[in-house]
Motif scaffolding. Structure first.
Motif, mmCIF file in Angstrom:
data_model
loop_
_atom_site.group_PDB
_atom_site.id
_atom_site.type_symbol
_atom_site.label_atom_id
_atom_site.label_comp_id
_atom_site.label_asym_id
_atom_site.label_seq_id
_atom_site.Cartn_x
_atom_site.Cartn_y
_atom_site.Cartn_z
ATOM 1 N N TRP A 108 0.830 -1.210 0.000
ATOM 2 C CA TRP A 108 0.000 0.000 0.000
ATOM 3 C C TRP A 108 0.862 1.256 0.000
ATOM 4 N N LEU A 109 1.910 1.260 0.836
ATOM 5 C CA LEU A 109 2.825 2.400 0.852
ATOM 6 C C LEU A 109 3.551 2.510 -0.483
ATOM 7 N N GLY A 110 3.960 1.373 -1.024
ATOM 8 C CA GLY A 110 4.634 1.381 -2.321
ATOM 9 C C GLY A 110 3.762 1.970 -3.413
ATOM 10 N N ALA A 111 2.469 1.638 -3.385
ATOM 11 C CA ALA A 111 1.539 2.175 -4.387
ATOM 12 C C ALA A 111 1.428 3.691 -4.268
ATOM 13 N N VAL A 112 1.356 4.189 -3.026
ATOM 14 C CA VAL A 112 1.262 5.634 -2.813
ATOM 15 C C VAL A 112 2.562 6.325 -3.235
ATOM 16 N N LEU A 113 3.709 5.747 -2.871
ATOM 17 C CA LEU A 113 4.989 6.321 -3.282
ATOM 18 C C LEU A 113 5.103 6.347 -4.809
ATOM 19 N N PHE A 114 4.685 5.258 -5.451
ATOM 20 C CA PHE A 114 4.663 5.236 -6.907
ATOM 21 C C PHE A 114 3.820 6.389 -7.449
ATOM 22 N N GLY A 115 2.648 6.595 -6.825
ATOM 23 C CA GLY A 115 1.757 7.657 -7.276
ATOM 24 C C GLY A 115 2.372 9.037 -7.170
ATOM 25 N N PHE A 116 3.009 9.318 -6.038
ATOM 26 C CA PHE A 116 3.642 10.624 -5.861
ATOM 27 C C PHE A 116 4.823 10.809 -6.806
ATOM 28 N N LEU A 117 5.642 9.781 -6.948
ATOM 29 C CA LEU A 117 6.788 9.867 -7.857
ATOM 30 C C LEU A 117 6.338 10.086 -9.295
ATOM 31 N N SER A 118 5.373 9.299 -9.727
ATOM 32 C CA SER A 118 4.900 9.404 -11.103
ATOM 33 C C SER A 118 4.175 10.717 -11.351
ATOM 34 N N GLY A 119 3.398 11.153 -10.378
ATOM 35 C CA GLY A 119 2.709 12.433 -10.520
ATOM 36 C C GLY A 119 3.676 13.592 -10.664
ATOM 37 N N SER A 120 4.713 13.614 -9.819
ATOM 38 C CA SER A 120 5.700 14.691 -9.915
ATOM 39 C C SER A 120 6.484 14.591 -11.216
ATOM 40 N N ALA A 121 6.742 13.366 -11.675
ATOM 41 C CA ALA A 121 7.450 13.171 -12.943
ATOM 42 C C ALA A 121 6.639 13.737 -14.102
#
Length: 200
Positions: A108-121
């Motif tokens: 779940w944390l990994g999914a959220v981190l992925f979301g923030f990283l990809s969103g900022s990218a």
């Protein structure tokens, strides 16, 4: 407003490098956890899982048909920048998993981190007149032509893709993955507004 045409070549190179690198790190987290995502990257992930082919080459190939649309609707500058971002992400996604490992990573944390990283990218790429191709190109076109926010457009495409994901991965994995995709699109919807930023 931020006008991508006012960015210097060095600024554009930095923005594209940042966007592609953060996106590659996000994909490294995503594939490490066996999750899926939306947009063109999600399609490439599903194909990679189903066939055993690597994400990088699949992602590069899946984007090829969209460059003509990008050129016709967004211009040569946007298309060249997008091609550079996609090529760099494809290469980094092959290289990065050998450089990064995770002893413990809650899905779940990994999914959220992925979301923030990809969103900022994606924000970095959008603000430098580029995207990661595919649905991103179409979303930007619809935002410019109709005023629809790019994040919401992409969320609609994601819904269809996640319905297909049930054929490839377990339902719990789809649910966790959807949380990450929702974070990506909320970051874009809130922060990439046509009345504040424009893409070349």
């Amino acid at each position: 407003m931020t006008d991508p045409e006012k960015h210097s070549l060095i600024e554009d190179a930095q923005g594209i490098a940042y966007g592609a690198t953060m996106a590659a790190f996000g994909i490294t987290i995503l594939t490490h956890l066996g999750l899926v995502t939306g947009q063109t990257a999600g399609l490439a992930v599903l194909i990679a899982y189903a066939t055993g082919w690597g994400f990088g080459p699949v992602f590069f190939a899946v984007n090829l048909p969209f460059y003509l649309l990008g050129y016709l609707r967004m211009g040569l500058r946007f298309t060249v920048k997008t091609f550079a971002a996609v090529a760099l992400l494809s290469a980094l996604s092959v290289w990065m998993p050998g450089q990064v490992s995770f002893a413990t990573l809650n899905p779940w944390l990994g999914a959220v981190l992925f979301g923030f990283l990809s969103g900022s990218a994606l924000l970095a790429l959008f603000r430098h007149g580029a995207s990661l191709g595919g649905v991103g190109i179409l979303a930007l076109i619809l935002q410019d032509r109709l005023g629809w926010r790019a994040g919401w457009v992409q969320l609609g495409f994601d819904a269809v893709l996640f319905a297909l994901a049930f054929l490839v991965v377990p339902p719990k994995t789809v649910a966790i993955s959807f949380a990450g995709a929702l974070v990506v699109n909320l970051v874009i919807a809130v922060n990439h507004r046509r009345d504040r930023y424009i893409a070349a």
